[in-house]
Design an enzyme around this catalytic site. Structure first.
Site, PDB file in Angstrom:
ATOM      1  N   ALA A  60       2.848  -1.093   0.164  1.00  0.00           N
ATOM      2  CA  ALA A  60       2.230  -0.777   1.451  1.00  0.00           C
ATOM      3  C   ALA A  60       2.193  -1.970   2.399  1.00  0.00           C
ATOM      4  O   ALA A  60       1.980  -1.795   3.601  1.00  0.00           O
ATOM      5  CB  ALA A  60       0.811  -0.265   1.231  1.00  0.00           C
ATOM      6  N   TYR A  61       2.369  -3.177   1.884  1.00  0.00           N
ATOM      7  CA  TYR A  61       2.244  -4.358   2.737  1.00  0.00           C
ATOM      8  C   TYR A  61       3.496  -4.539   3.591  1.00  0.00           C
ATOM      9  O   TYR A  61       4.588  -4.817   3.082  1.00  0.00           O
ATOM     10  CB  TYR A  61       2.025  -5.619   1.901  1.00  0.00           C
ATOM     11  CG  TYR A  61       0.755  -5.623   1.070  1.00  0.00           C
ATOM     12  CD1 TYR A  61      -0.307  -4.755   1.349  1.00  0.00           C
ATOM     13  CD2 TYR A  61       0.603  -6.504   0.001  1.00  0.00           C
ATOM     14  CE1 TYR A  61      -1.456  -4.761   0.590  1.00  0.00           C
ATOM     15  CE2 TYR A  61      -0.548  -6.516  -0.761  1.00  0.00           C
ATOM     16  CZ  TYR A  61      -1.576  -5.644  -0.463  1.00  0.00           C
ATOM     17  OH  TYR A  61      -2.723  -5.658  -1.226  1.00  0.00           O
ATOM     18  N   GLN A  62       3.296  -4.339   4.895  1.00  0.00           N
ATOM     19  CA  GLN A  62       4.378  -4.530   5.869  1.00  0.00           C
ATOM     20  C   GLN A  62       5.632  -3.732   5.496  1.00  0.00           C
ATOM     21  O   GLN A  62       6.749  -4.251   5.523  1.00  0.00           O
ATOM     22  CB  GLN A  62       4.706  -6.003   6.066  1.00  0.00           C
ATOM     23  CG  GLN A  62       3.689  -6.798   6.837  1.00  0.00           C
ATOM     24  CD  GLN A  62       2.376  -6.968   6.091  1.00  0.00           C
ATOM     25  OE1 GLN A  62       1.372  -6.331   6.422  1.00  0.00           O
ATOM     26  NE2 GLN A  62       2.366  -7.833   5.094  1.00  0.00           N
TER      27      GLN A  62
END
Length: 334
Positions: A60-62
């Site tokens: 989900a990060y970036q």
């Protein structure tokens, strides 16, 4: 650096886990303080030099670019078998549910995408990012177990859950012969200690490693009263979590500052030294070199019982907000 075995696994992890949420393409994320690949690589390299071997990221990060940056940096600076890489997967989407994608299929799809992003054949710790109330628990555990059996996952962890959910999941896994969760990543720090009510006790009894996030409360426990940063100014979620207790939290932060002066240490060192007495390996986000350097130094700072009492004395209960509050269902769970 000190090292610890994570729960019931054979993963030998550094006492500091580098949180990689701040790495990735800023155009794919929500924060202006997200680091580009060159700066991310410098911090990862410095962490390795300081003995950090445990790195935490998420699909989900970036938009997966955090995983990509972490994977490429570790390939350049470390041997794969010498580092512990953790990443996380999200719940099923509305589109997947409508298309009839099962929980098992979803887990395997996300795992394969993360491995592609990381450029790795396996992940050491694959973490259930948040409880999926719309997917049967059996299907999630089945998917994770398939990943373990395929050699793509060494161990599994969970994040953002209640103690009853973790106990329920591991009981089901044991009954079905599936892999059990060996770690939990919850919200825990000196000004948010709700994990002590039930989760910490469960983890002690069942040998589950606590690897908490928000170890410095989004930087609040590293800043003297009145100091700020771009991270704090943009931290809408942090204001939601701590906005109702700023005055009470501020008294604890003042004590951290006072003790740091007495010990000739930074507030980061004091705050993390306290958390290290409670947990296995806190996840510490780093977007500057001094962030990871201060975190590493915290391992060597040993607090006395009197100092610990001084830091803990003024704590007041906090309400569950954000992910955890949203996860309190008004409907029957699967």
């Amino acid at each position: 650096m000190e090292y610890i075995t994570l729960g019931g696994s054979d993963l030998r992890a550094s006492r500091i886990c580098m949180g990689c949420m701040g790495f990735g393409d800023s155009g794919r994320g929500q924060h202006s303080w997200t680091l580009d690949e060159d700066h991310s690589r410098q911090i990862i390299k410095r962490g390795l030099e300081l003995g950090v071997n445990f790195f935490d990221t998420a699909i989900a990060y970036q938009g997966g670019t955090s995983e990509q940056y972490v994977g490429r940096a570790l390939k350049r600076f470390a041997r794969r078998e010498e580092v512990i890489v953790a990443t996380k997967f999200l719940p099923r989407t509305d589109g997947e549910i409508e298309a009839g994608v099962t929980g098992r299929q979803h887990v395997m799809r996300m795992l394969d995408q993360s491995l592609e992003n990381l450029g790795m054949d396996y992940v050491d710790l694959y973490i259930y990012h948040m409880w999926d109330y719309r997917t049967p628990l059996y299907e999630i555990l089945e998917g994770l177990n398939c990943g373990v059996k395929a050699g793509k996952i060494r161990y599994i962890g969970i994040s953002n859950c209640y103690a009853y959910q973790l106990a329920k999941a591991n009981a089901l896994a044991e009954r079905e012969g599936f892999a059990r969760f060996v770690s939990v990543q919850g919200h825990y720090n000196l000004i948010f200690r709700e994990e002590e009510r039930e989760m910490a006790r469960l983890c002690r009894e069942d040998n589950i490693a606590m690897t908490p996030y928000s170890a410095l409360a989004g930087g609040r426990l590293a800043k003297r009263p009145g100091e700020s940063s771009r991270r704090l100014q943009e931290d809408r979620y942090g204001r939601l979590k701590y906005g109702g207790t700023e005055e009470e939290d501020g008294r604890i932060i003042s004590r951290v500052s006072q003790l740091a002066d007495q010990r000739g240490a930074s507030m980061t060192e004091v705050s993390l030294a306290w958390l290290l007495t409670k947990t296995a390996s806190p996840v510490v986000g780093a977007t500057k070199l001094h962030h990871i350097e201060g975190a590493a130094k915290a391992v060597d700072l040993k607090l006395t019982a009197e100092e610990t009492d001084f830091l803990e004395e003024l704590y007041v209960p906090h309400s569950l907000v954000g992910v955890m509050a949203e996860n309190i269902p008004n409907r029957q769970e699967n």
